[in-house]
Design a protein around this motif. Sequence first.
Motif, PDB file in Angstrom:
ATOM      1  N   ALA A  46       0.834  -1.207   0.000  1.00 49.24           N
ATOM      2  CA  ALA A  46       0.000   0.000   0.000  1.00 49.24           C
ATOM      3  C   ALA A  46       0.866   1.253   0.000  1.00 49.24           C
ATOM      4  O   ALA A  46       0.581   2.231  -0.712  1.00 49.24           O
ATOM      5  N   LEU A  47       1.942   1.234   0.802  1.00 50.94           N
ATOM      6  CA  LEU A  47       2.836   2.397   0.821  1.00 50.94           C
ATOM      7  C   LEU A  47       3.500   2.610  -0.532  1.00 50.94           C
ATOM      8  O   LEU A  47       3.629   3.763  -1.007  1.00 50.94           O
ATOM      9  N   LEU A  48       3.914   1.553  -1.186  1.00 49.27           N
ATOM     10  CA  LEU A  48       4.569   1.691  -2.487  1.00 49.27           C
ATOM     11  C   LEU A  48       3.580   2.207  -3.535  1.00 49.27           C
ATOM     12  O   LEU A  48       3.922   3.066  -4.369  1.00 49.27           O
ATOM     13  N   ALA A  49       2.325   1.730  -3.487  1.00 46.48           N
ATOM     14  CA  ALA A  49       1.331   2.217  -4.437  1.00 46.48           C
ATOM     15  C   ALA A  49       1.083   3.704  -4.245  1.00 46.48           C
ATOM     16  O   ALA A  49       0.986   4.479  -5.234  1.00 46.48           O
ATOM     17  N   ALA A  50       0.994   4.170  -2.995  1.00 46.61           N
ATOM     18  CA  ALA A  50       0.793   5.599  -2.736  1.00 46.61           C
ATOM     19  C   ALA A  50       1.999   6.405  -3.193  1.00 46.61           C
ATOM     20  O   ALA A  50       1.853   7.508  -3.754  1.00 46.61           O
ATOM     21  N   ALA A  51       3.202   5.903  -2.964  1.00 46.73           N
ATOM     22  CA  ALA A  51       4.402   6.622  -3.369  1.00 46.73           C
ATOM     23  C   ALA A  51       4.468   6.756  -4.882  1.00 46.73           C
ATOM     24  O   ALA A  51       4.870   7.815  -5.413  1.00 46.73           O
ATOM     25  N   ARG A  52       4.093   5.725  -5.593  1.00 48.62           N
ATOM     26  CA  ARG A  52       4.128   5.806  -7.055  1.00 48.62           C
ATOM     27  C   ARG A  52       3.085   6.807  -7.579  1.00 48.62           C
ATOM     28  O   ARG A  52       3.344   7.549  -8.538  1.00 48.62           O
ATOM     29  N   VAL A  53       1.901   6.832  -6.950  1.00 52.56           N
ATOM     30  CA  VAL A  53       0.892   7.806  -7.377  1.00 52.56           C
ATOM     31  C   VAL A  53       1.373   9.235  -7.102  1.00 52.56           C
ATOM     32  O   VAL A  53       1.218  10.149  -7.924  1.00 52.56           O
ATOM     33  N   MET A  54       1.976   9.422  -5.902  1.00 49.67           N
ATOM     34  CA  MET A  54       2.497  10.756  -5.572  1.00 49.67           C
ATOM     35  C   MET A  54       3.614  11.154  -6.528  1.00 49.67           C
ATOM     36  O   MET A  54       3.723  12.322  -6.947  1.00 49.67           O
ATOM     37  N   ALA A  55       4.467  10.210  -6.889  1.00 53.20           N
ATOM     38  CA  ALA A  55       5.546  10.525  -7.833  1.00 53.20           C
ATOM     39  C   ALA A  55       4.989  10.882  -9.199  1.00 53.20           C
ATOM     40  O   ALA A  55       5.512  11.767  -9.907  1.00 53.20           O
ATOM     41  N   ALA A  56       3.857  10.256  -9.541  1.00 56.40           N
ATOM     42  CA  ALA A  56       3.245  10.579 -10.830  1.00 56.40           C
ATOM     43  C   ALA A  56       2.597  11.950 -10.825  1.00 56.40           C
ATOM     44  O   ALA A  56       2.378  12.564 -11.892  1.00 56.40           O
ATOM     45  N   ASP A  57       2.231  12.425  -9.616  1.00 56.08           N
ATOM     46  CA  ASP A  57       1.597  13.741  -9.513  1.00 56.08           C
ATOM     47  C   ASP A  57       2.600  14.890  -9.587  1.00 56.08           C
ATOM     48  O   ASP A  57       2.204  16.063  -9.606  1.00 56.08           O
ATOM     49  N   VAL A  58       3.879  14.600  -9.564  1.00 56.80           N
ATOM     50  CA  VAL A  58       4.896  15.659  -9.670  1.00 56.80           C
ATOM     51  C   VAL A  58       5.083  16.000 -11.151  1.00 56.80           C
ATOM     52  O   VAL A  58       5.252  15.119 -11.997  1.00 56.80           O
ATOM     53  N   HIS A  59       5.045  17.358 -11.448  1.00 56.42           N
ATOM     54  CA  HIS A  59       5.198  17.780 -12.843  1.00 56.42           C
ATOM     55  C   HIS A  59       5.940  19.118 -12.887  1.00 56.42           C
ATOM     56  O   HIS A  59       6.111  19.794 -11.862  1.00 56.42           O
ATOM     57  N   TRP A  60       6.335  19.460 -14.096  1.00 58.65           N
ATOM     58  CA  TRP A  60       7.053  20.725 -14.304  1.00 58.65           C
ATOM     59  C   TRP A  60       6.054  21.864 -14.460  1.00 58.65           C
ATOM     60  O   TRP A  60       5.036  21.750 -15.129  1.00 58.65           O
ATOM     61  N   ASN A  61       6.340  22.933 -13.819  1.00 58.44           N
ATOM     62  CA  ASN A  61       5.592  24.188 -14.003  1.00 58.44           C
ATOM     63  C   ASN A  61       6.611  25.259 -14.370  1.00 58.44           C
ATOM     64  O   ASN A  61       7.181  25.938 -13.512  1.00 58.44           O
ATOM     65  N   GLY A  62       6.830  25.332 -15.654  1.00 56.99           N
ATOM     66  CA  GLY A  62       7.917  26.203 -16.116  1.00 56.99           C
ATOM     67  C   GLY A  62       9.238  25.570 -15.767  1.00 56.99           C
ATOM     68  O   GLY A  62       9.502  24.416 -16.124  1.00 56.99           O
ATOM     69  N   ASP A  63      10.058  26.319 -15.047  1.00 57.49           N
ATOM     70  CA  ASP A  63      11.360  25.769 -14.631  1.00 57.49           C
ATOM     71  C   ASP A  63      11.294  25.116 -13.253  1.00 57.49           C
ATOM     72  O   ASP A  63      12.318  24.654 -12.727  1.00 57.49           O
ATOM     73  N   ASN A  64      10.116  25.073 -12.633  1.00 58.13           N
ATOM     74  CA  ASN A  64       9.994  24.540 -11.280  1.00 58.13           C
ATOM     75  C   ASN A  64       9.186  23.235 -11.281  1.00 58.13           C
ATOM     76  O   ASN A  64       8.288  23.039 -12.101  1.00 58.13           O
ATOM     77  N   LEU A  65       9.501  22.417 -10.302  1.00 57.01           N
ATOM     78  CA  LEU A  65       8.747  21.185 -10.093  1.00 57.01           C
ATOM     79  C   LEU A  65       7.679  21.430  -9.055  1.00 57.01           C
ATOM     80  O   LEU A  65       7.921  22.044  -7.999  1.00 57.01           O
ATOM     81  N   SER A  72      -7.216  11.680  -2.703  1.00 58.80           N
ATOM     82  CA  SER A  72      -7.423  10.270  -3.040  1.00 58.80           C
ATOM     83  C   SER A  72      -6.146   9.456  -2.929  1.00 58.80           C
ATOM     84  O   SER A  72      -6.172   8.259  -2.648  1.00 58.80           O
ATOM     85  N   THR A  73      -5.023  10.151  -3.162  1.00 56.76           N
ATOM     86  CA  THR A  73      -3.737   9.448  -3.017  1.00 56.76           C
ATOM     87  C   THR A  73      -3.481   9.086  -1.558  1.00 56.76           C
ATOM     88  O   THR A  73      -2.992   7.992  -1.253  1.00 56.76           O
ATOM     89  N   ILE A  74      -3.836   9.995  -0.665  1.00 52.96           N
ATOM     90  CA  ILE A  74      -3.646   9.719   0.764  1.00 52.96           C
ATOM     91  C   ILE A  74      -4.545   8.571   1.205  1.00 52.96           C
ATOM     92  O   ILE A  74      -4.192   7.752   2.056  1.00 52.96           O
ATOM     93  N   GLN A  75      -5.734   8.480   0.591  1.00 48.09           N
ATOM     94  CA  GLN A  75      -6.665   7.429   0.974  1.00 48.09           C
ATOM     95  C   GLN A  75      -6.171   6.032   0.612  1.00 48.09           C
ATOM     96  O   GLN A  75      -6.665   5.032   1.140  1.00 48.09           O
ATOM     97  N   ILE A  76      -5.197   5.976  -0.301  1.00 52.86           N
ATOM     98  CA  ILE A  76      -4.658   4.652  -0.668  1.00 52.86           C
ATOM     99  C   ILE A  76      -4.055   3.948   0.551  1.00 52.86           C
ATOM    100  O   ILE A  76      -4.186   2.733   0.724  1.00 52.86           O
ATOM    101  N   VAL A  77      -3.414   4.743   1.391  1.00 52.16           N
ATOM    102  CA  VAL A  77      -2.778   4.163   2.586  1.00 52.16           C
ATOM    103  C   VAL A  77      -3.567   4.451   3.850  1.00 52.16           C
ATOM    104  O   VAL A  77      -3.149   4.087   4.949  1.00 52.16           O
ATOM    105  N   GLY A  78      -4.692   5.104   3.721  1.00 53.18           N
ATOM    106  CA  GLY A  78      -5.521   5.343   4.883  1.00 53.18           C
ATOM    107  C   GLY A  78      -6.169   4.066   5.382  1.00 53.18           C
ATOM    108  O   GLY A  78      -6.392   3.116   4.630  1.00 53.18           O
TER     109      GLY A  78
END
Length: 459
Positions: A46-65, A72-78
Amino acid sequence: MKNRKRSLRARLLLWLIVPMTAFSLVAGWLTHANARRTADLLQDAALLAAARVMAADVHWNGDNLVAAVSPSTIQIVGTPEGDQVFYRVEIAGGPVIGGTSDFPQTRVTDSPHWYDAEVSRMPIRAVTLKRPMYDTGKNVDVVVSVGRTQIARDALVASLWKPQLAYILGSIAAAMVLVCAGLSLELRPLERLAKGLAAHPEQSRARINATGVHAELQPLIAAFNACLDIIERQALTTRRFIADAAHQIRTPLTLLGTQLQYARRQGNLEDVRETLLAMHHSNRAMVVLINQLLMLAQAEAADYTAFEGEIVDIREVTARAIEKLALAARRRDIELVVSIEAPLAVIGSETLLSEVLSNILDNAIRYAPKSTQVAIDARQTDGSVSISVLDQGPGIPASLRERVFEPFFRASDEEGSGLGLAIAREIVRAHRGTISLQDAPDGRGLLVKLIFPAHELQA
């Protein structure tokens, strides 16, 4: 100190309880370890599934991440148990872009990486995942860490372990109950045997009936019944011996009392002297009888192990017997012919063996006709020492040769107590030997043969 009764049922149960207790402890420990391993695997997944979803939610906004973590991601491990969830998103070697800043940092050596940590003094299970982020001309690693408290995990371990433990303990308890019932049923034949013996203590022929008894106990019962047979035979022999001994002793005592009364009524000194001489003969006969009774008792109680280490020279035994009976042989003009192969030795008691040979020689001299020979021959053959005494008397019928070894039995009306051969047989048995009565080679007389295990003398 009081003797404690040792119960077979209690000892069998003890032998079952000890290994079963050890088994339950080992099984309980293994069950708990398996439940914990299962709960850890589910939690880590469950922790690994949440970490992968959170990693997928990281994106570039211009020059910043930017880390846009949805609820819903938090609920995966809730969990329904109310576990607290912590996370942290950071650039490797750089700033935190999301989550809890006091989340413990860890050095990422492999991805994913699970570990135990603490947040706000609460133990958590956490996983760290590294994700590379690419942009025009840039390559940045994002580190995502997710952790959760252990309430749900501990509850899962208990839900997996306690039913298994209850099943194991219940199985052991049921097995113990069945074993107790089985022991009670299987031990009933023994209880019936004990009650049967106790119900008829007055029966001299009380024996254990092996019908319906377990096969493992039947040899024991057979041996016990055999011991009872031996004890009964010995008791009968003892009672018969005591009765015969009392009768044999009563006769000379009665005669001695009669002679005393007769002597008291005599006024003539010469008659008194004759009566005293007769009393002396009666007393001497009674002393001989008592000595023979004591010798028979000693022979019957003799233990061969008491003779270990005592080497007996057959020549010395023969010389002692001949010296004891030489005068009696001379009175009857009987020649004693001795032939001994030297050296001959056995292990035993020289005194008892001399008594054996003396009794046999005394019978031979007493029953042999006057002016005849009594031959004594001793030799060693095939590891055995053989001693033969041959006379030229009337012999003993074959039908009586076993009975003459019984105490107080006499094959003729000659004077004697009937104990000589009985004493001889018991002493010979105590020395692991045999005694037998045979016809003389020429058909006239009796041959008494003794055989003992030989002892090899050191050169």
